[in-house]
Design a protein around this motif. Structure first.
Motif, PDB file in Angstrom:
ATOM      1  N   ALA A 128      43.144  37.521  46.797  1.00  0.00           N
ATOM      2  CA  ALA A 128      41.842  37.628  47.542  1.00  0.00           C
ATOM      3  C   ALA A 128      41.713  39.000  48.324  1.00  0.00           C
ATOM      4  O   ALA A 128      40.605  39.466  48.572  1.00  0.00           O
ATOM      5  CB  ALA A 128      41.696  36.702  48.599  1.00  0.00           C
TER       6      ALA A 128
ATOM      7  N   LEU B 279      39.460  42.763  47.031  1.00  0.00           N
ATOM      8  CA  LEU B 279      38.287  43.386  47.498  1.00  0.00           C
ATOM      9  C   LEU B 279      38.389  43.919  48.997  1.00  0.00           C
ATOM     10  O   LEU B 279      37.717  44.928  49.126  1.00  0.00           O
ATOM     11  CB  LEU B 279      37.342  42.232  47.501  1.00  0.00           C
ATOM     12  CG  LEU B 279      35.720  42.723  47.613  1.00  0.00           C
ATOM     13  CD1 LEU B 279      35.363  43.624  46.298  1.00  0.00           C
ATOM     14  CD2 LEU B 279      34.874  41.749  47.757  1.00  0.00           C
TER      15      LEU B 279
ATOM     16  N   ASP C 100      46.508  42.166  36.331  1.00  0.00           N
ATOM     17  CA  ASP C 100      46.552  41.145  35.133  1.00  0.00           C
ATOM     18  C   ASP C 100      45.730  39.964  35.603  1.00  0.00           C
ATOM     19  O   ASP C 100      45.823  38.818  35.027  1.00  0.00           O
ATOM     20  CB  ASP C 100      47.653  40.915  34.625  1.00  0.00           C
ATOM     21  CG  ASP C 100      48.870  40.517  35.443  1.00  0.00           C
ATOM     22  OD1 ASP C 100      48.573  40.517  36.828  1.00  0.00           O
ATOM     23  OD2 ASP C 100      49.977  40.212  35.187  1.00  0.00           O
TER      24      ASP C 100
ATOM     25  N   GLU D 134      43.011  38.124  36.428  1.00  0.00           N
ATOM     26  CA  GLU D 134      41.499  38.355  35.649  1.00  0.00           C
ATOM     27  C   GLU D 134      40.635  37.959  36.653  1.00  0.00           C
ATOM     28  O   GLU D 134      39.444  38.576  36.530  1.00  0.00           O
ATOM     29  CB  GLU D 134      41.458  37.590  34.348  1.00  0.00           C
ATOM     30  CG  GLU D 134      41.272  36.119  34.323  1.00  0.00           C
ATOM     31  CD  GLU D 134      42.436  35.509  34.284  1.00  0.00           C
ATOM     32  OE1 GLU D 134      43.534  35.852  34.508  1.00  0.00           O
ATOM     33  OE2 GLU D 134      42.630  34.164  34.361  1.00  0.00           O
TER      34      GLU D 134
ATOM     35  N   LEU E 176      39.775  41.208  38.511  1.00  0.00           N
ATOM     36  CA  LEU E 176      39.042  42.211  37.961  1.00  0.00           C
ATOM     37  C   LEU E 176      37.528  42.776  38.148  1.00  0.00           C
ATOM     38  O   LEU E 176      37.199  43.855  38.552  1.00  0.00           O
ATOM     39  CB  LEU E 176      39.146  42.213  36.358  1.00  0.00           C
ATOM     40  CG  LEU E 176      40.735  42.299  35.659  1.00  0.00           C
ATOM     41  CD1 LEU E 176      40.840  41.631  34.243  1.00  0.00           C
ATOM     42  CD2 LEU E 176      41.147  43.688  35.953  1.00  0.00           C
ATOM     43  N   PRO E 177      36.583  41.578  38.485  1.00  0.00           N
ATOM     44  CA  PRO E 177      35.355  41.883  38.777  1.00  0.00           C
ATOM     45  C   PRO E 177      35.308  42.888  39.811  1.00  0.00           C
ATOM     46  O   PRO E 177      34.222  43.608  40.144  1.00  0.00           O
ATOM     47  CB  PRO E 177      34.513  40.803  38.811  1.00  0.00           C
ATOM     48  CG  PRO E 177      35.317  39.755  37.913  1.00  0.00           C
ATOM     49  CD  PRO E 177      36.688  40.404  38.059  1.00  0.00           C
ATOM     50  N   PHE E 178      36.081  42.438  40.965  1.00  0.00           N
ATOM     51  CA  PHE E 178      36.173  43.200  42.228  1.00  0.00           C
ATOM     52  C   PHE E 178      36.677  44.526  42.064  1.00  0.00           C
ATOM     53  O   PHE E 178      35.755  45.488  42.550  1.00  0.00           O
ATOM     54  CB  PHE E 178      37.017  42.331  43.223  1.00  0.00           C
ATOM     55  CG  PHE E 178      36.406  41.164  43.536  1.00  0.00           C
ATOM     56  CD1 PHE E 178      35.208  40.788  43.976  1.00  0.00           C
ATOM     57  CD2 PHE E 178      37.233  40.083  43.599  1.00  0.00           C
ATOM     58  CE1 PHE E 178      34.721  39.371  44.111  1.00  0.00           C
ATOM     59  CE2 PHE E 178      36.776  38.659  43.892  1.00  0.00           C
ATOM     60  CZ  PHE E 178      35.668  38.429  44.098  1.00  0.00           C
TER      61      PHE E 178
ATOM     62  N   THR F  28      34.108  46.681  40.061  1.00  0.00           N
ATOM     63  CA  THR F  28      32.709  47.333  41.081  1.00  0.00           C
ATOM     64  C   THR F  28      33.210  48.210  42.156  1.00  0.00           C
ATOM     65  O   THR F  28      32.265  49.052  42.248  1.00  0.00           O
ATOM     66  CB  THR F  28      32.000  46.062  41.895  1.00  0.00           C
ATOM     67  OG1 THR F  28      32.923  45.226  42.318  1.00  0.00           O
ATOM     68  CG2 THR F  28      31.075  45.359  40.595  1.00  0.00           C
ATOM     69  N   SER F  29      34.333  47.985  42.597  1.00  0.00           N
ATOM     70  CA  SER F  29      34.850  48.997  43.814  1.00  0.00           C
ATOM     71  C   SER F  29      35.521  49.987  43.341  1.00  0.00           C
ATOM     72  O   SER F  29      35.787  51.179  44.172  1.00  0.00           O
ATOM     73  CB  SER F  29      35.583  48.231  44.675  1.00  0.00           C
ATOM     74  OG  SER F  29      34.830  47.178  45.362  1.00  0.00           O
TER      75      SER F  29
ATOM     76  N   ILE G 197      42.786  46.974  32.489  1.00  0.00           N
ATOM     77  CA  ILE G 197      42.661  45.457  32.466  1.00  0.00           C
ATOM     78  C   ILE G 197      43.821  44.922  31.794  1.00  0.00           C
ATOM     79  O   ILE G 197      44.207  45.301  30.558  1.00  0.00           O
ATOM     80  CB  ILE G 197      41.532  45.041  31.412  1.00  0.00           C
ATOM     81  CG1 ILE G 197      40.191  45.833  31.811  1.00  0.00           C
ATOM     82  CG2 ILE G 197      41.405  43.653  31.397  1.00  0.00           C
ATOM     83  CD1 ILE G 197      39.182  45.532  30.811  1.00  0.00           C
TER      84      ILE G 197
END
Lengths: 417, 222
Positions: free
Chosen positions: A315, A318, A336, A338, A341-343, A346-347, A353
């Motif tokens: 956590a 981000l 790794d 997964e 990864l989206p955070f 975007t940042s 990956i």
């Protein structure tokens, strides 16, 4: 009087008729349950011991609602403990989760694993236990004779044969690629995130600001953390060459100890051992949010030119990346996990990956031996891709042609046991 | 010297790497015991390393305070924070509760540590909003697809969204929950599995590199 006698006889005859009916009902025998046959107790294969496999013939004539109860005892007489209870149609031979090469399914046979450790604690190899089965259907029941059996630890998981074959194949390709690398160079595709490392370090040098390298919250047993230390080595070497500043805040003290050696070695190889300082690697806290808060504070105050987030993150990913982004630093992340990864996408400016993180050390070092190992990685992916396509086609065809058994065999080959 | 610095560590890595790999294929009790022993060793090494970490932490903050470096005042709080937990832990013999009442350590956890930790976690919500805003800026076709998928998921998870969907697309006889399920269970899982397969193969190859001594940066080059 005659009327009273008549009423008495009517009541008497009714009562007699009712009684006769009840007697008639009582005299209809309940259907007896068939005897339990073929009960045997054997050691469960492919386990560490302590589990017995009981098998007996199924009873297709058993009425609905019939249940089997499995009893186990460590004593020769008495001391029975109920280990299992299940319906008559359940726990058939095919329900054991074992592949076709390790287990032969026997139609019409119940097979039940009895884990003795649950009832008796630690079970020694060769210790004898006694088993019996009772079959209960409504008011009637049948019980088997007791059988005995012992368990032992096994030496090989035959059910994992598919796994060992795949590992052997990847290992062979790995060694072939390593020996091939010595003879001629290999083409490795460019990874934008890793190419940007030079740019990030150069920017930090020009601006005279530090670089933050965050190795995540994983421990040294995690592949992502190991890969992170490889990248740290290469990044530190470049930092030493450019005479820039790097700071590595740590969550895990073991990772800190390893990283300290890696950074020291990198400075030595770059010919700048005098620039190495003990406080480059700093232990922060082994509490997730304390670590995030502290690193966020350091980033906010020092406003680094570049931030690297490489390793395992949860956590706090981000929390760290957003604070880094607000300072205007170039941010390169790799994980790794997964879910995180989206955070990072975007940042951060660049994100590695999973497997790219593992490949990064080899890519940066440009060592042909290390680069060649990436070929084994590519081969593994090729095998998976071909298997997915062929598997999907085969299973679809089997489904259309009603070849369920064949589809099951194919599925067995690719399953993890 | 090379024997101690290079060959012995490589041999240890090889032997224990192979043995640990074998435990996956050998279910025997010896194999289980070996793994347990390795875990115990890891814990022992971690405990010593933690002590080293603590020394590193105190040393670096002491250096900051003595140099009066920028923000040296924050370094004092490292010592205050340490004492605020360590002293109650010593007095309370490491116990949080004494019967039904809180010990000093329990009090420190409940009224110092937990609120601070919860505050930090709560900040995450604001960062998620800011990240979501960044993600939803449509700059390319891929970003547009992401935006549409995210909007459908948001609509599918709030009653107002479901009402709007019913009004606008009720005639399609396709419930928004079906679309949400499809997005979550088909394209999202496909992408996730792709990443996971790559990670698994990468992990195997990295392990082979370490076991066979091809990757030995953690030892130094010489």
């Amino acid at each position: 009087m005659t009327k009273n006698k008549l009423i008495f006889f009517i009541i008497l005859s009714l009562l007699t008729a009712g009684g006769a009916s009840a007697a008639a009902k009582k005299s209809i025998p309940s259907p007896a349950l068939a005897a339990i046959s073929g009960l045997s107790a054997a050691d469960m294969p492919y386990d560490s011991g302590g589990t017995t496999l009981l098998s007996w013939d199924a009873d297709p004539t058993a009425p609905a609602g019939t249940v089997y109860r499995v009893f186990v005892s460590s004593l020769e007489t008495g001391g029975w403990i109920k280990a299992e209870e299940f319906g008559s149609g359940e726990k058939m031979s095919g329900s054991l989760d074992l592949p076709f090469w390790a287990w032969k399914t026997r139609p019409g046979v119940h097979e039940v694993k009895v884990e003795l450790n649950n009832s008796f604690g630690e079970v020694n190899d060769g210790q004898v236990f006694h088993f019996k089965i009772s079959k209960v259907g409504g008011a009637v029941s049948a019980e088997s004779a007791a059988v005995s059996g012992s368990t032992r630890g096994n030496w090989f998981r035959l059910d994992r044969l598919n796994n060992i074959v795949m590992l052997a194949l990847v290992t062979i390709v790995f060694f072939w690629a390593v020996s091939h690398a010595k003879r001629k160079g290999l083409f490795i595709r460019r990874i934008a995130g890793l190419d940007a490392i030079d740019e990030a370090i150069g920017r930090a040098t020009e601006m005279g600001k530090p670089i933050y390298y965050v190795p995540g919250i994983g421990d040294m047993t995690m592949v992502s953390t190991i890969a992170s230390t490889f990248i740290l080595g290469e990044v530190s070497k470049k930092v030493a060459q450019y005479d820039s500043t790097i700071k590595v805040p740590h969550y895990n003290p073991v990772v800190m100890t390893v990283s300290k050696e890696v950074v020291k070695q990198a400075f030595l190889e770059a010919g700048r051992p005098d620039s190495f300082r003990e406080d480059i690697n700093q232990f922060i806290s082994q509490d997730q949010f304390s670590y995030a808060a502290s690193v966020d504070g350091m980033i906010s105050r020092e406003k680094p030119a570049a931030c690297f987030f490489m390793g395992y993150f949860a956590a706090e990913s981000l929390l760290l990346a957003e604070v880094g982004a607000t300072t205007g630093a170039i941010q390169i992340a790799g994980t790794d996990a997964e879910g995180q990864l989206p955070f990072f996408f975007t940042s951060c400016d660049y994100t590695l990956i999973g497997e790219e993180l593992y490949a990064a050390g080899a890519y940066l070092s440009k060592d042909p031996m290390l680069l060649s190992a990436l070929k084994a990685q590519d081969f593994g992916k090729l095998v998976v891709m071909v298997s997915v396509v062929l598997g999907a086609i085969t299973v679809s065809v089997c489904s259309l042609m009603h070849w369920g058994v064949f589809a099951q065999l194919i599925a067995n080959l690719f399953k993890s046991y | 010297m090379k024997l101690i610095k290079k060959y012995i560590p490589l041999a240890i890595v090889f032997v224990f790497g192979i043995l640990t790999l074998l435990t996956y294929y050998v279910p025997h009790k010896h194999s289980v015991n070996f793994l347990e022993a390795m875990n115990k060793w890891e814990n022992i090494v971690s405990a010593f390393a933690f002590f080293l970490g603590l020394i590193s932490l105190f040393y670096s903050h002491y250096a900051k305070i003595s140099r009066k470096a920028d923000g040296w005042g924050y370094s004092i709080f490292v010592y205050i924070g340490f004492l605020a937990i360590a002293v109650p832990a010593y007095v309370s013999h490491g116990k949080n509760m004494n019967g039904s009442s809180l010990t000093w350590l329990g009090w420190a956890f409940q009224y110092i540590y937990n609120p601070l930790s919860a505050t930090m976690f709560a900040v995450l919500a604001f960062y998620i909003v800011s990240t979501a805003y960044k993600s939803f800026r449509i700059k390319s076709l891929q970003a547009f697809v992401l935006f549409v998928a995210a909007m459908v998921l948001i609509l599918g998870n709030v009653p107002l969204g479901q009402m709007i969907w019913e009004k606008l697309f009720g005639w399609t006889s396709c419930a928004i929950s079906d679309i949400v399920d499809w997005i979550l269970h088909v394209p999202a899982v496909a992408g996730k599995r792709g990443i996971m397969i790559g990670i698994a193969i990468g992990a195997v190859v990295t392990a082979l590199k370490i076991i066979f001594g091809i990757e030995r940066q953690y030892l130094g080059k010489d």
